[in-house]
Enzyme design. Structure first.
Site, PDB file in Angstrom:
ATOM      1  CD  GLN A   1      40.902  26.956  31.401  1.00 29.15           C
ATOM      2  OE1 GLN A   1      41.629  26.700  30.456  1.00 29.15           O
ATOM      3  NE2 GLN A   1      41.384  27.325  32.569  1.00 29.15           N
TER       4      GLN A   1
ATOM      5  CG  HIS B   1      48.838  30.190  38.801  1.00 29.84           C
ATOM      6  ND1 HIS B   1      49.716  31.050  38.174  1.00 29.84           N
ATOM      7  CD2 HIS B   1      48.162  29.564  37.816  1.00 29.84           C
ATOM      8  CE1 HIS B   1      49.577  30.938  36.868  1.00 29.84           C
ATOM      9  NE2 HIS B   1      48.637  30.040  36.619  1.00 29.84           N
TER      10      HIS B   1
ATOM     11  NE  ARG C   1      49.183  33.386  25.995  1.00 28.71           N
ATOM     12  CZ  ARG C   1      48.508  32.290  26.301  1.00 28.71           C
ATOM     13  NH1 ARG C   1      47.652  32.302  27.290  1.00 28.71           N
ATOM     14  NH2 ARG C   1      48.697  31.173  25.624  1.00 28.71           N
TER      15      ARG C   1
ATOM     16  N   GLY D   1      52.003  26.196  34.923  1.00 28.98           N
ATOM     17  CA  GLY D   1      53.255  26.707  35.470  1.00 28.98           C
ATOM     18  C   GLY D   1      53.426  28.200  35.277  1.00 28.98           C
TER      19      GLY D   1
ATOM     20  CG  MET E   1      48.070  39.251  38.745  1.00 29.16           C
ATOM     21  SD  MET E   1      48.580  38.579  40.321  1.00 29.16           S
ATOM     22  CE  MET E   1      48.757  40.104  41.234  1.00 29.16           C
TER      23      MET E   1
HETATM   24  O1  PAF Z   1      44.184  27.507  32.745  1.00 29.38           O
HETATM   25  C1  PAF Z   1      45.186  26.793  32.510  1.00 29.38           C
HETATM   26  O2  PAF Z   1      46.288  27.043  33.005  1.00 29.38           O
HETATM   27  C2  PAF Z   1      45.049  25.592  31.594  1.00 29.38           C
HETATM   28  O3  PAF Z   1      44.151  25.853  30.561  1.00 29.38           O
HETATM   29  C3  PAF Z   1      44.700  24.294  32.330  1.00 29.38           C
HETATM   30  C4  PAF Z   1      43.340  24.384  32.993  1.00 29.38           C
HETATM   31  C5  PAF Z   1      45.762  23.992  33.368  1.00 29.38           C
HETATM   32  C6  PAF Z   1      44.647  23.132  31.332  1.00 29.38           C
HETATM   33  O4  PAF Z   1      45.864  22.973  30.675  1.00 29.38           O
END
Ligand code: PAF
Length: 278
Positions: free
Chosen positions: A150, A34, A184, A28, A181
């Site tokens: 990640q 995003h 945080r 979110g 972007m």
């Molecule tokens: O990158 C993120 O926003 C989070 O680490 C994710 C992949 C949604 C998992 O909670």
């Protein structure tokens, strides 16, 4: 756009989507980064599912879970405008019901960089992403290059556990002054926000040295450290020059590699990276 909270509603509405499904998992407080993932999913898939869930298990005890920024109405408006078909907003109880005790852990890749300074973080990420993949059943899932480790860890998990999901990594979106972007960034005061361009400037210094022929990984790391040391508001936590996939620290850059860094601006921790070579 359909919005669902329970697992059974998610599964029922997912069944109604025909053709390939792209999935954008989020926590979110959405920004253009995003939305660029949603746009990539829309371009490549017949239907798009997004999730909004601030995952408590990926926050350490001293991290900012309680204060993590949230704005669900704004997020839903952005997703609707972007053309998302289905949004899943599970609660903590839906994702982690009483008695929950099963975890997904990628071992080696998570011991370095972010994993070293944020113990347990990736165990939380891979557990929730595995659960999200199981529930949504996407054909493709979209992640940002900004969280490079990640993306590498999720790619590894997907291969190791045979999820039939293609992991798509999309470029980092930046503010006009180069700051990557991130939700945080809202924690930064105006002085810190001005100084935060140091991440982009430091990475750019290393990248131009690489482009001019420098291949020594230590030299590239030093260029980043020296640039950050010149910014009084920034405190470098780590700088790395690693192989793109294995994240092993390099001596010299010969294939696809990544220069990555974490910096504290006051209490706010920012990360960024540039991909080089390959
Ligand atoms: O990158 C993120 O926003 C989070 O680490 C994710 C992949 C949604 C998992 O909670």
């Amino acid at each position: 756009m359909k919005i669902v909270t329970t697992l059974s509603d998610l599964r029922a509405d997912r069944q109604l989507l025909s053709g390939s499904v792209g999935f954008v998992p989020t926590m979110g407080f959405l920004h253009s980064g995003h939305i660029s993932l949603v746009e990539a999913a829309k371009n490549e898939c017949a239907g798009v599912v997004a999730s909004i869930f601030v995952n408590p298990t990926q926050f350490g005890p001293n991290e900012d879970l309680a204060n993590y920024p949230r704005d669900l109405p704004h997020d839903l408006a952005l997703l609707e405008t972007a053309g998302v078909d289905l949004v899943w907003t599970p609660t903590v109880e839906v994702m982690y019901p009483t008695g929950f005790q099963t975890w997904v852990q990628v071992e080696k890749l998570t011991q370095r960089l972010e994993g070293e300074v944020r113990p347990g973080h990736f165990r939380g990420v891979t557990t929730v992403v595995a659960k999200l993949f199981n529930a949504v059943g996407p054909d493709r899932a979209y992640f940002g290059q900004k969280d490079a480790q990640q993306a590498a860890v999720v790619r590894r998990m997907t291969r190791d556990l045979d999820f039939p999901v293609e992991i798509v990594v999309c470029p980092t979106l930046r503010e006009p002054d180069g700051l990557a972007m991130s939700s945080r960034n809202t924690y930064l005061n105006s002085e810190q926000r001005r100084a935060a361009t140091i991440l982009f400037r430091a990475l750019s210094a290393a990248k131009s040295a690489y482009d001019s022929g420098e291949r020594g990984a230590e030299k590239l790391r030093e260029l980043v450290s020296a640039a950050v040391a010149a910014e009084p508001l920034a405190k470098l936590q780590y700088v790395s020059c690693s192989d793109y996939d294995s994240l092993e620290e390099l001596v010299s850059v010969s294939g696809k590699a990544m220069i990555s860094m974490a910096v504290f601006m006051g209490k706010t921790r920012l990360i960024d990276n540039f991909v080089i070579g390959g």
